[in-house]
Design a protein around this motif. Structure first.
Motif, PDB file in Angstrom:
ATOM      1  N   PRO A 121       0.841  -1.208   0.000  1.00  0.00           N
ATOM      2  CA  PRO A 121       0.000   0.000   0.000  1.00  0.00           C
ATOM      3  C   PRO A 121       0.870   1.250   0.000  1.00  0.00           C
ATOM      4  CG  PRO A 121      -0.762  -1.594   1.634  1.00  0.00           C
ATOM      5  CD  PRO A 121       0.558  -2.097   1.140  1.00  0.00           C
ATOM      6  N   ASP A 122       0.532   2.199  -0.830  1.00  0.00           N
ATOM      7  CA  ASP A 122       1.299   3.438  -0.928  1.00  0.00           C
ATOM      8  C   ASP A 122       0.740   4.439   0.082  1.00  0.00           C
ATOM      9  OD1 ASP A 122       2.850   5.564  -1.612  1.00  0.00           O
ATOM     10  OD2 ASP A 122       2.343   5.543  -3.742  1.00  0.00           O
ATOM     11  N   LEU A 123       1.534   4.764   1.090  1.00  0.00           N
ATOM     12  CA  LEU A 123       1.113   5.701   2.131  1.00  0.00           C
ATOM     13  C   LEU A 123       1.435   7.147   1.773  1.00  0.00           C
ATOM     14  CD1 LEU A 123       2.307   3.736   5.319  1.00  0.00           C
ATOM     15  CD2 LEU A 123       0.143   3.526   4.069  1.00  0.00           C
ATOM     16  N   SER A 124       2.032   7.368   0.619  1.00  0.00           N
ATOM     17  CA  SER A 124       2.453   8.713   0.240  1.00  0.00           C
ATOM     18  C   SER A 124       1.255   9.666   0.212  1.00  0.00           C
ATOM     19  CB  SER A 124       3.110   8.695  -1.145  1.00  0.00           C
ATOM     20  OG  SER A 124       4.245   7.849  -1.152  1.00  0.00           O
ATOM     21  N   GLY A 125       1.501  10.880   0.667  1.00  0.00           N
ATOM     22  CA  GLY A 125       0.454  11.893   0.655  1.00  0.00           C
ATOM     23  C   GLY A 125       0.463  12.698   1.933  1.00  0.00           C
ATOM     24  N   VAL A 126      -0.425  13.664   2.006  1.00  0.00           N
ATOM     25  CA  VAL A 126      -0.569  14.509   3.195  1.00  0.00           C
ATOM     26  C   VAL A 126      -1.805  14.049   3.958  1.00  0.00           C
ATOM     27  CG1 VAL A 126      -0.890  16.856   4.058  1.00  0.00           C
ATOM     28  CG2 VAL A 126       0.577  16.451   2.078  1.00  0.00           C
ATOM     29  N   TRP A 127      -1.636  13.810   5.250  1.00  0.00           N
ATOM     30  CA  TRP A 127      -2.677  13.211   6.084  1.00  0.00           C
ATOM     31  C   TRP A 127      -2.918  14.067   7.322  1.00  0.00           C
ATOM     32  CZ3 TRP A 127      -4.745   8.516   4.360  1.00  0.00           C
ATOM     33  CH2 TRP A 127      -4.034   7.888   3.318  1.00  0.00           C
ATOM     34  N   GLN A 128      -4.135  13.969   7.843  1.00  0.00           N
ATOM     35  CA  GLN A 128      -4.472  14.629   9.105  1.00  0.00           C
ATOM     36  C   GLN A 128      -4.701  13.571  10.172  1.00  0.00           C
ATOM     37  OE1 GLN A 128      -8.098  16.927   9.173  1.00  0.00           O
ATOM     38  NE2 GLN A 128      -7.616  17.893  11.126  1.00  0.00           N
TER      39      GLN A 128
END
Length: 269
Positions: free
Chosen positions: A50-57
């Protein structure tokens, strides 16, 4: 006025008109219902993870861009929804509980965070986004709060010459679709609202369960300060279009100000 049509004529008209009426109703309902927008699948890397890349809150369960999920002000409206973060009440040993109470009575003026000291938020910190950068051998977590970062090498061991630090040393590996992160090498923290010793050990689990959501779990153990291990759960929600901003910790004079107030007896206990 009474209806003077014979009953047989009325029945015949009903038989003839019912199919047309039903078809019209069916076509009308179809045109009124819009097809639901399909949620994208969980993206995966070239090696199938799974690609966890990104901006998260962290600490949220609302879907959408930052403004959509936070009423445009960066945080959920107070009192509208219960917190998704659970289990964050450490079972302290008596000596550690006494220090936490002492910090509470002093309004946490000695808390390391008030002095711009970084710490692991463990699924909290919904005011500030986190950005995940994923490669096959390393995962980086950039945390806007206090402008800190975490380096998580994959399939490696902790160094033998580990120096204790505030954010500690992290190593990770995949268990199926779950990223498991082992964290150790903590500095003692004997003041403030969170007490821990150099024996603190944390195991985090990040599972991207759908396109918008990472389920988070942290198992915390500290045999010197806690009576038993405990578990924290939370969520990270994808925030498309969000960019991390510069965070400058300029409040490091506040503790001195609080201490002056305390000496003057202006801090209520």
């Amino acid at each position: 006025m009474r209806n003077n049509f014979p009953a047989c004529v009325v029945a015949a008209l009903a038989v003839l008109l019912t199919p047309a009426f039903a078809a019209a109703q069916n076509n009308s309902s179809k045109s009124a219902v819009k097809p639901a927008k399909a949620t994208p699948r969980v993206p995966r890397t070239a090696d199938g993870k799974p690609d966890l890349s990104g901006v998260w809150q962290p600490g949220s369960d609302r879907v959408g861009a930052w403004e959509e999920a936070n009423q445009g002000v960066g945080v959920p409206e107070p009192g509208r929804q219960p917190s998704v973060r659970k289990g964050a009440n450490p079972p302290y040993q008596p000596w550690a509980a006494a220090k936490v109470l002492e910090a509470y009575n002093r309004r946490n003026i000695d808390d390391p965070v008030a002095r711009c000291i970084p710490e692991l938020d463990l699924g909290a910190g919904s005011l500030y986004p986190n950005q995940f950068v994923q490669t096959p051998r390393l995962i980086v977590i950039l945390v806007e709060s206090r402008h800190v970062f975490r380096l998580i090498p994959l399939n490696e061991k902790h160094p033998d010459d580990l120096d204790p630090s505030y954010l500690r040393d992290s190593v990770g590996h995949w268990e199926g679709d779950t990223l498991v992160v082992d964290v150790t090498g903590f500095k003692e923290r004997l003041v403030g609202s969170k007490i821990s010793s150099d024996a603190l050990h944390i195991v985090e689990r990040f599972t991207r369960v759908d396109y918008n959501t990472i389920n988070y779990e942290a198992r915390v153990e500290d045999p010197k300060a806690l009576t038993r291990p405990y578990t924290i759960t939370s969520k990270y929600m994808l925030r498309p279009g969000t960019r991390l901003q510069e965070y400058v910790c300029e409040n490091n004079q506040d503790p001195e100000h609080f201490e002056q107030l305390d000496k003057k007896g202006l801090v209520t206990r």
